[in-house]
Design a protein around this motif. Structure first.
Motif, PDB file in Angstrom:
ATOM      1  N   VAL A 136     -23.501  -8.011 -99.897  1.00 37.55           N
ATOM      2  CA  VAL A 136     -22.393  -8.018-100.874  1.00 37.55           C
ATOM      3  C   VAL A 136     -22.163  -9.400-101.502  1.00 37.55           C
ATOM      4  CG1 VAL A 136     -19.868  -7.822-101.084  1.00 37.55           C
ATOM      5  CG2 VAL A 136     -21.193  -5.940-100.105  1.00 37.55           C
ATOM      6  N   ARG A 146     -26.350   2.074-102.172  1.00 37.54           N
ATOM      7  CA  ARG A 146     -25.025   1.853-102.751  1.00 37.54           C
ATOM      8  C   ARG A 146     -25.183   1.172-104.101  1.00 37.54           C
ATOM      9  NH1 ARG A 146     -22.059  -1.538 -98.179  1.00 37.54           N
ATOM     10  NH2 ARG A 146     -22.595   0.085 -96.677  1.00 37.54           N
ATOM     11  N   TYR A 153     -23.731  -1.745-106.775  1.00 39.30           N
ATOM     12  CA  TYR A 153     -23.017  -3.025-106.828  1.00 39.30           C
ATOM     13  C   TYR A 153     -22.724  -3.331-108.292  1.00 39.30           C
ATOM     14  CZ  TYR A 153     -24.845  -3.417-102.085  1.00 39.30           C
ATOM     15  OH  TYR A 153     -25.156  -3.174-100.761  1.00 39.30           O
ATOM     16  N   ARG A 202     -18.595   1.371-115.087  1.00 39.74           N
ATOM     17  CA  ARG A 202     -17.789   1.504-113.858  1.00 39.74           C
ATOM     18  C   ARG A 202     -17.418   2.959-113.613  1.00 39.74           C
ATOM     19  NH1 ARG A 202     -12.815  -1.394-114.602  1.00 39.74           N
ATOM     20  NH2 ARG A 202     -13.495  -2.241-116.598  1.00 39.74           N
ATOM     21  N   LEU A 249     -16.937  -1.003 -96.793  1.00 43.11           N
ATOM     22  CA  LEU A 249     -17.369  -1.306 -98.164  1.00 43.11           C
ATOM     23  C   LEU A 249     -18.127  -0.102 -98.736  1.00 43.11           C
ATOM     24  CD1 LEU A 249     -18.613  -4.950 -97.461  1.00 43.11           C
ATOM     25  CD2 LEU A 249     -16.414  -4.245 -98.434  1.00 43.11           C
ATOM     26  N   LYS A 274     -17.735   1.708-101.610  1.00 43.59           N
ATOM     27  CA  LYS A 274     -18.056   1.721-103.038  1.00 43.59           C
ATOM     28  C   LYS A 274     -17.436   0.508-103.697  1.00 43.59           C
ATOM     29  CE  LYS A 274     -14.033   4.558-104.178  1.00 43.59           C
ATOM     30  NZ  LYS A 274     -13.230   3.965-105.252  1.00 43.59           N
ATOM     31  N   PRO A 275     -18.011   0.057-104.810  1.00 46.40           N
ATOM     32  CA  PRO A 275     -17.428  -1.104-105.488  1.00 46.40           C
ATOM     33  C   PRO A 275     -16.111  -0.752-106.189  1.00 46.40           C
ATOM     34  CG  PRO A 275     -19.292  -0.229-106.745  1.00 46.40           C
ATOM     35  CD  PRO A 275     -19.181   0.591-105.492  1.00 46.40           C
ATOM     36  N   PRO A 276     -15.288  -1.741-106.531  1.00 50.41           N
ATOM     37  CA  PRO A 276     -15.550  -3.176-106.401  1.00 50.41           C
ATOM     38  C   PRO A 276     -15.391  -3.655-104.956  1.00 50.41           C
ATOM     39  CG  PRO A 276     -13.355  -2.801-107.301  1.00 50.41           C
ATOM     40  CD  PRO A 276     -13.999  -1.452-107.190  1.00 50.41           C
ATOM     41  N   PHE A 277     -16.314  -4.521-104.525  1.00 49.12           N
ATOM     42  CA  PHE A 277     -16.310  -5.028-103.151  1.00 49.12           C
ATOM     43  C   PHE A 277     -15.512  -6.329-103.036  1.00 49.12           C
ATOM     44  CE2 PHE A 277     -20.502  -2.721-103.173  1.00 49.12           C
ATOM     45  CZ  PHE A 277     -20.032  -1.627-102.477  1.00 49.12           C
ATOM     46  N   HIS A 278     -15.350  -7.023-104.168  1.00 45.17           N
ATOM     47  CA  HIS A 278     -14.518  -8.238-104.139  1.00 45.17           C
ATOM     48  C   HIS A 278     -13.444  -8.115-105.206  1.00 45.17           C
ATOM     49  CE1 HIS A 278     -18.916  -9.655-104.306  1.00 45.17           C
ATOM     50  NE2 HIS A 278     -18.793  -8.773-105.236  1.00 45.17           N
TER      51      HIS A 278
END
Ligand code: MF3
Ligand code: CO
Ligand code: CO
Length: 276
Positions: free
Chosen positions: A45, A125, A127, A137, A269, A271-275
């Motif tokens: 990630v 997955r 990113y 998205r 984690l 699915k995104p968003p991961f940050h």
């Protein structure tokens, strides 16, 4: 008629075309392999940022899997020489890691399959790299929902067509195209085994799901047409119309009353968003 075969003890069994019904030791093995596969996707990630090459990501995947005493199933698989597949934007699947650089706005699939004690944990997955346009998205979000709806339909007495239909209905409801040319697959001691897990179909069709079946669900969903084309490298599949494509994959096992997902992210984690 579909053939099913109960796997006795832990005897390795070749690719016979029959659908294997696995016992508790297989589920235990798949739990370990699935956990490492998912941890690998967690581990990368912080590295999925603009400027990094896909070869660098692949190296991080290889080092992480080897440090755990496992090996990537893709290494040497039918002449493939990498630890992961990395598929950017209009690449549907089997993108080959190389000197291509991730850039802001990209959507990227990373697909890994570590072998732990002979068991294959297969998961992928998406990113998001930097700021990603809403249209991309949305595709990623709906594709994740497709996978989870497919998993939700996977239980004893249901049919493969029920899984497929749940996926197709959701994707096409958003006017997306579901890829036909690649499927999920039985998995276990073999990387790719019976049954084929199609992602489009009609309820009640295809093999009946029974406790002990272990397979992947891995829908590929395009903003455009479902059609793909293979590049000259013999691996990279892209959308024919160059529309965006997304994919998520889990390895699952049918239980007495539903299904167990072996490849959930230990860090949550999914699915995104991961940050933030
Ligand atoms: N992990 C992929 C799958 O989900 C297969 C990749 S095979 C490779 O089935 F050779 F392209 F790596
Ligand atoms: Co797979
Ligand atoms: Co995979």
């Amino acid at each position: 008629m579909t053939d099913y075969v109960t796997v006795s003890a832990d005897a390795p069994l070749g690719r016979t075309g029959a659908i294997k019904l696995h016992g508790p030791e297989a589920f235990a093995g798949m739990r370990r392999a699935g956990a490492l596969a998912a941890a690998t996707l967690d581990h990368i990630v912080p590295h999925m940022v603009p400027g990094v090459t896909t070869a660098e990501i692949d190296r991080i995947v290889l080092d992480f899997i080897r440090a755990e005493g496992a090996l990537p199933a893709t290494l040497g698989y039918r002449g493939y020489t990498h630890a992961s597949c990395i598929s950017i934007n209009h690449v549907v699947c089997h993108g080959i890691p190389g000197n291509k650089t991730l850039k802001a706005g990209d959507i990227v699939n990373v697909d890994v399959t570590p072998i732990v004690d002979g068991w294959h944990g297969d998961t992928s997955r998406m990113y998001l790299i930097g700021d990603v346009p809403l249209k991309a998205r949305r595709l990623v979000e709906v594709t994740y929902e497709c996978l989870m709806l497919g998993i939700g339909a996977a239980r004893p007495g249901a049919h493969m067509g029920d899984v497929a239909h749940a996926i197709q209905r959701h994707a096409e409801g958003h006017r997306y195209g579901v890829v036909r040319d690649f499927c999920g697959h039985g998995v276990g001691r073999l990387f790719h085994d019976a049954p084929e897990v199609v992602h489009v179909g009609r309820p009640g069709t295809g093999p009946e799901l029974r406790p002990g079946m272990i397979f992947t669900i891995e829908p590929m969903v395009n903003t455009g047409r479902p059609d793909v084309k293979l590049l000259d490298d013999g691996w990279t599949a892209v959308t024919r119309d160059r529309s965006l494509s997304a994919q998520f994959e889990h390895s699952v096992g049918i239980t007495q009353d539903g299904c167990e997902v072996f490849t959930y992210s230990p860090a949550g984690l999914h699915k995104p968003p991961f940050h933030a």
